[in-house]
Design a protein around this motif. Structure first.
Motif, PDB file in Angstrom:
ATOM      1  N   TYR A 223      -1.529   3.859   7.411  1.00 14.35           N
ATOM      2  CA  TYR A 223      -0.364   2.977   7.312  1.00 14.35           C
ATOM      3  C   TYR A 223       0.462   3.028   8.595  1.00 14.35           C
ATOM      4  CZ  TYR A 223       4.396   1.636   6.183  1.00 14.35           C
ATOM      5  OH  TYR A 223       5.635   1.058   6.208  1.00 14.35           O
ATOM      6  N   GLU A 224       0.668   4.222   9.131  1.00 16.24           N
ATOM      7  CA  GLU A 224       1.448   4.354  10.351  1.00 16.24           C
ATOM      8  C   GLU A 224       0.754   3.657  11.526  1.00 16.24           C
ATOM      9  OE1 GLU A 224       4.674   5.919   8.734  1.00 16.24           O
ATOM     10  OE2 GLU A 224       4.436   5.508  10.867  1.00 16.24           O
ATOM     11  N   GLN A 225      -0.581   3.776  11.584  1.00 16.16           N
ATOM     12  CA  GLN A 225      -1.325   3.130  12.657  1.00 16.16           C
ATOM     13  C   GLN A 225      -1.215   1.610  12.554  1.00 16.16           C
ATOM     14  OE1 GLN A 225      -2.844   4.519  15.308  1.00 16.16           O
ATOM     15  NE2 GLN A 225      -3.103   2.433  16.046  1.00 16.16           N
ATOM     16  N   LYS A 226      -1.307   1.066  11.342  1.00 15.52           N
ATOM     17  CA  LYS A 226      -1.187  -0.386  11.163  1.00 15.52           C
ATOM     18  C   LYS A 226       0.214  -0.859  11.488  1.00 15.52           C
ATOM     19  CE  LYS A 226      -4.966  -0.961   7.908  1.00 15.52           C
ATOM     20  NZ  LYS A 226      -5.369  -1.374   6.565  1.00 15.52           N
TER      21      LYS A 226
ATOM     22  N   ARG B  36       0.838  -1.212   0.000  1.00 15.54           N
ATOM     23  CA  ARG B  36       0.000   0.000   0.000  1.00 15.54           C
ATOM     24  C   ARG B  36       0.870   1.258   0.000  1.00 15.54           C
ATOM     25  NH1 ARG B  36      -3.216  -3.185   3.497  1.00 15.54           N
ATOM     26  NH2 ARG B  36      -2.152  -2.310   5.305  1.00 15.54           N
ATOM     27  N   ALA B  37       1.937   1.234   0.776  1.00 11.73           N
ATOM     28  CA  ALA B  37       2.824   2.400   0.800  1.00 11.73           C
ATOM     29  C   ALA B  37       3.470   2.632  -0.566  1.00 11.73           C
ATOM     30  CB  ALA B  37       3.908   2.204   1.870  1.00 11.73           C
ATOM     31  N   GLU B  38       3.858   1.542  -1.238  1.00  8.70           N
ATOM     32  CA  GLU B  38       4.468   1.666  -2.564  1.00  8.70           C
ATOM     33  C   GLU B  38       3.460   2.214  -3.575  1.00  8.70           C
ATOM     34  OE1 GLU B  38       7.201   1.668  -5.543  1.00  8.70           O
ATOM     35  OE2 GLU B  38       7.505   1.374  -3.378  1.00  8.70           O
ATOM     36  N   GLN B  39       2.240   1.732  -3.491  1.00  8.03           N
ATOM     37  CA  GLN B  39       1.195   2.244  -4.382  1.00  8.03           C
ATOM     38  C   GLN B  39       0.934   3.728  -4.124  1.00  8.03           C
ATOM     39  OE1 GLN B  39      -2.106  -0.346  -3.615  1.00  8.03           O
ATOM     40  NE2 GLN B  39      -1.212  -2.079  -4.731  1.00  8.03           N
ATOM     41  N   GLN B  40       0.957   4.113  -2.840  1.00  4.70           N
ATOM     42  CA  GLN B  40       0.748   5.518  -2.515  1.00  4.70           C
ATOM     43  C   GLN B  40       1.867   6.389  -3.082  1.00  4.70           C
ATOM     44  OE1 GLN B  40      -1.870   6.810  -1.219  1.00  4.70           O
ATOM     45  NE2 GLN B  40      -1.086   8.898  -1.173  1.00  4.70           N
ATOM     46  N   ARG B  41       3.107   5.920  -2.994  1.00  6.89           N
ATOM     47  CA  ARG B  41       4.223   6.696  -3.557  1.00  6.89           C
ATOM     48  C   ARG B  41       4.087   6.816  -5.074  1.00  6.89           C
ATOM     49  NH1 ARG B  41       7.150   3.910   0.524  1.00  6.89           N
ATOM     50  NH2 ARG B  41       7.625   2.188  -0.906  1.00  6.89           N
TER      51      ARG B  41
ATOM     52  N   ARG C 295      -4.449  11.434   0.693  1.00  4.39           N
ATOM     53  CA  ARG C 295      -3.119  10.853   0.845  1.00  4.39           C
ATOM     54  C   ARG C 295      -2.664  10.917   2.302  1.00  4.39           C
ATOM     55  NH1 ARG C 295      -2.256  13.772  -3.962  1.00  4.39           N
ATOM     56  NH2 ARG C 295      -1.165  15.423  -2.802  1.00  4.39           N
ATOM     57  N   ALA C 296      -2.959  12.034   2.933  1.00  8.31           N
ATOM     58  CA  ALA C 296      -2.569  12.169   4.337  1.00  8.31           C
ATOM     59  C   ALA C 296      -3.280  11.125   5.203  1.00  8.31           C
ATOM     60  CB  ALA C 296      -2.893  13.577   4.843  1.00  8.31           C
ATOM     61  N   ARG C 297      -4.552  10.877   4.916  1.00  7.37           N
ATOM     62  CA  ARG C 297      -5.277   9.853   5.667  1.00  7.37           C
ATOM     63  C   ARG C 297      -4.687   8.465   5.433  1.00  7.37           C
ATOM     64  NH1 ARG C 297      -9.664  12.978   3.937  1.00  7.37           N
ATOM     65  NH2 ARG C 297     -10.091  11.505   2.236  1.00  7.37           N
ATOM     66  N   ASN C 298      -4.335   8.183   4.176  1.00  9.37           N
ATOM     67  CA  ASN C 298      -3.739   6.877   3.866  1.00  9.37           C
ATOM     68  C   ASN C 298      -2.419   6.683   4.606  1.00  9.37           C
ATOM     69  OD1 ASN C 298      -5.845   6.202   2.175  1.00  9.37           O
ATOM     70  ND2 ASN C 298      -4.829   6.958   0.323  1.00  9.37           N
ATOM     71  N   ILE C 299      -1.626   7.751   4.637  1.00 14.32           N
ATOM     72  CA  ILE C 299      -0.339   7.659   5.341  1.00 14.32           C
ATOM     73  C   ILE C 299      -0.572   7.436   6.839  1.00 14.32           C
ATOM     74  CG2 ILE C 299       1.714   8.960   6.008  1.00 14.32           C
ATOM     75  CD1 ILE C 299       1.609  10.274   3.218  1.00 14.32           C
ATOM     76  N   ALA C 300      -1.570   8.148   7.400  1.00 12.05           N
ATOM     77  CA  ALA C 300      -1.868   7.979   8.820  1.00 12.05           C
ATOM     78  C   ALA C 300      -2.344   6.552   9.113  1.00 12.05           C
ATOM     79  CB  ALA C 300      -2.932   8.984   9.260  1.00 12.05           C
TER      80      ALA C 300
END
Length: 262
Positions: free
Chosen positions: A215-218, A147-152, A208-213
């Protein structure tokens, strides 16, 4: 009545024989063989054979538990038959005491192997659960990485689009200088489009900010699960050691108390 308390008046012979016949039929049914039920020597041989072997699998432990249950049923049936047979004798109490001693000795040989087999089964279940938790943790980490790679990648594509639109805007500005008549209208329309695009990009930036948050929570949750697994392993190891020590120090089972028939 007899003068000595050790002697007990036996039941009528016919009643005793009927009782013994019913018990013998029960024993034959439980044992499933013409020989009836397990003898004391059979239990001792079974215990010696399994004591000399190490349990290597959950199936082996399950087999031992099934055999132990069958032996227990046969031992209980044999004990009941011996008790009924004792009432046909003149000296009832010594006969009952001998039957109780044999019954107690047979159970004392069966119980340690049941304990070992149950410990193995519990340990196997704990190890399987730990493996499943580790596999789930690895899957969660891989999914988070993807997911992080897709977000980048999405961020890079968005930046490229914005740069391309900026270049298009510069080209439109150049054309406006050549076409004074419709240039103002085209510039205004282009500016409106850029503004709309900026608004869209701003909305996407919030996503994007929500997705990053998330990911950090997971990632933090995954680390917490790893700590829980490690703590659970340590606790299970402590409990296994305590149970094994307790099983090694367990006292012999108390002698069965047999009521004296009046």
């Amino acid at each position: 009545m007899p003068r000595h308390s050790a002697l007990v008046v036996c039941a009528p012979a016919a009643t005793a024989r009927r009782r013994a016949a019913g018990v013998l039929a029960l024993m034959l049914m439980l044992a499933g063989s013409p020989s009836g039920f397990a003898q004391t020597d059979d239990v001792a041989a079974w215990a010696a054979r399994h004591s000399a072997e190490k349990i290597q699998s959950a199936d082996q432990a399950e087999q031992i538990l099934r055999e132990a249950e069958t032996l227990r049923q046969q031992v209980e049936a044999r004990y009941l038959a011996q008790q009924n047979a004792c009432y046909d004798r003149f000296f009832v109490s010594p006969c009952l005491e001998q039957a109780a001693e044999q019954h107690r000795g047979a159970l004392e040989r069966i119980r340690p192997l049941e304990i070992k087999a149950n410990v193995w089964k519990r340990r196997t279940k704990v190890e399987e659960r730990d493996r499943n938790l580790e596999l789930q943790r690895d899957r969660d980490q891989e999914e988070a990485r993807q997911r992080a790679e897709q977000q980048r990648q999405r961020q890079a594509e968005t930046a490229e689009k914005m740069q391309r639109k900026a270049q298009e805007g510069q080209a439109a500005a150049e054309k406006s200088r050549l076409h004074e008549g419709d240039a103002d209208r085209r510039v205004a329309e282009h500016a409106a489009r850029l503004k709309q695009q900026e608004q869209d990009d701003a909305a996407k930036a919030g996503e994007r900010a929500r997705n990053i948050a998330e990911y950090e929570q997971k990632r933090r949750d995954s680390e917490a699960r790893q700590r829980e697994i490690a703590a659970d392993k340590a606790e299970k190891a402590r409990q296994r050691a305590a149970k094994q020590n307790a099983a090694g120090a367990a006292p012999a089972a108390p002698a069965a108390t047999v009521p004296v028939k009046p």
